[in-house]
Design a protein around this motif. Structure first.
Motif, short mmCIF file in Angstrom:
data_model
loop_
_atom_site.label_atom_id
_atom_site.label_comp_id
_atom_site.label_asym_id
_atom_site.label_seq_id
_atom_site.Cartn_x
_atom_site.Cartn_y
_atom_site.Cartn_z
N TYR A 50 0.83 -1.21 0.00
CA TYR A 50 0.00 0.00 0.00
C TYR A 50 0.86 1.26 0.00
N THR A 51 1.94 1.24 0.76
CA THR A 51 2.84 2.39 0.80
C THR A 51 3.49 2.62 -0.56
N LEU A 52 3.90 1.54 -1.20
CA LEU A 52 4.51 1.65 -2.52
C LEU A 52 3.50 2.17 -3.55
N SER A 53 2.25 1.76 -3.43
CA SER A 53 1.21 2.25 -4.34
C SER A 53 1.01 3.76 -4.19
N VAL A 54 0.96 4.22 -2.97
CA VAL A 54 0.78 5.66 -2.72
C VAL A 54 2.00 6.42 -3.22
N LEU A 55 3.20 5.87 -3.01
CA LEU A 55 4.41 6.51 -3.48
C LEU A 55 4.42 6.63 -5.00
N LEU A 56 4.02 5.57 -5.68
CA LEU A 56 3.95 5.62 -7.14
C LEU A 56 2.91 6.63 -7.63
N LEU A 57 1.80 6.74 -6.93
CA LEU A 57 0.79 7.73 -7.29
C LEU A 57 1.33 9.15 -7.12
N LEU A 58 2.04 9.40 -6.03
CA LEU A 58 2.63 10.72 -5.81
C LEU A 58 3.70 11.02 -6.85
N LEU A 59 4.49 10.01 -7.21
CA LEU A 59 5.50 10.21 -8.24
C LEU A 59 4.86 10.52 -9.60
N PHE A 66 3.71 4.66 -13.98
CA PHE A 66 3.43 4.85 -12.56
C PHE A 66 2.10 4.26 -12.09
N ILE A 67 1.01 4.55 -12.78
CA ILE A 67 -0.31 4.18 -12.29
C ILE A 67 -0.56 2.68 -12.43
N ILE A 68 -0.22 2.10 -13.57
CA ILE A 68 -0.45 0.67 -13.75
C ILE A 68 0.36 -0.16 -12.76
N PRO A 69 1.66 0.12 -12.56
CA PRO A 69 2.38 -0.62 -11.51
C PRO A 69 1.79 -0.39 -10.11
N ALA A 70 1.32 0.83 -9.86
CA ALA A 70 0.70 1.11 -8.55
C ALA A 70 -0.55 0.26 -8.36
N MET A 71 -1.34 0.10 -9.41
CA MET A 71 -2.53 -0.72 -9.31
C MET A 71 -2.17 -2.19 -9.09
N ILE A 72 -1.14 -2.66 -9.77
CA ILE A 72 -0.71 -4.05 -9.61
C ILE A 72 -0.23 -4.30 -8.18
N VAL A 73 0.58 -3.40 -7.66
CA VAL A 73 1.10 -3.55 -6.29
C VAL A 73 -0.05 -3.47 -5.28
N PHE A 74 -1.02 -2.61 -5.52
CA PHE A 74 -2.17 -2.50 -4.63
C PHE A 74 -2.96 -3.81 -4.61
N ILE A 75 -3.18 -4.40 -5.78
CA ILE A 75 -3.90 -5.67 -5.86
C ILE A 75 -3.12 -6.78 -5.16
N VAL A 76 -1.80 -6.77 -5.30
CA VAL A 76 -0.98 -7.76 -4.60
C VAL A 76 -1.14 -7.58 -3.09
N GLY A 77 -1.21 -6.34 -2.62
CA GLY A 77 -1.43 -6.09 -1.20
C GLY A 77 -2.77 -6.64 -0.72
N ILE A 78 -3.79 -6.50 -1.53
CA ILE A 78 -5.11 -7.06 -1.18
C ILE A 78 -5.05 -8.58 -1.11
N ILE A 79 -4.36 -9.19 -2.06
CA ILE A 79 -4.23 -10.65 -2.07
C ILE A 79 -3.46 -11.13 -0.84
N ILE A 80 -2.39 -10.43 -0.49
CA ILE A 80 -1.61 -10.79 0.70
C ILE A 80 -2.48 -10.70 1.94
N ARG A 81 -3.26 -9.64 2.05
CA ARG A 81 -4.14 -9.46 3.22
C ARG A 81 -5.15 -10.60 3.32
N LYS A 82 -5.75 -10.97 2.20
CA LYS A 82 -6.75 -12.06 2.21
C LYS A 82 -6.10 -13.38 2.60
#
Length: 73
Positions: A11-20, A52-68
């Motif tokens: 999630y932190t990496l996703s936010v960082l990529l969005l800011l970048l 930036f945005i597509i990798p951020a979305m991929i990392v965010f989805i990976v975070g959701i999968i890890i949480r589940k």
């Protein structure tokens, strides 16, 4: 030492990529000159989305999968 959760890192990496993305687009806009560039500015934004945005979305989805998977244990 506290263990860092994988989804927090994602999630932190996703936010960082969005800011970048935002910062890089602003820098590109300040450097853009329509008389020197043959490509319209929206193409620069599309490239920034690809970088930036597509990798951020991929990392965010990976975070959701890890949480589940951690909740399933």
């Amino acid at each position: 030492m506290k263990k860092i959760k994988g989804e927090t890192v994602c999630y932190t990496l996703s936010v960082l990529l969005l800011l970048l993305f935002i910062i890089h687009t602003i820098v590109d806009y300040s450097r853009y000159d329509s008389t020197l560039n043959s490509a319209p500015f929206y193409l620069w934004i599309v490239v920034n989305i690809l970088y930036f945005i597509i990798p951020a979305m991929i990392v965010f989805i990976v975070g959701i999968i890890i949480r589940k998977k951690q909740k399933a244990k």
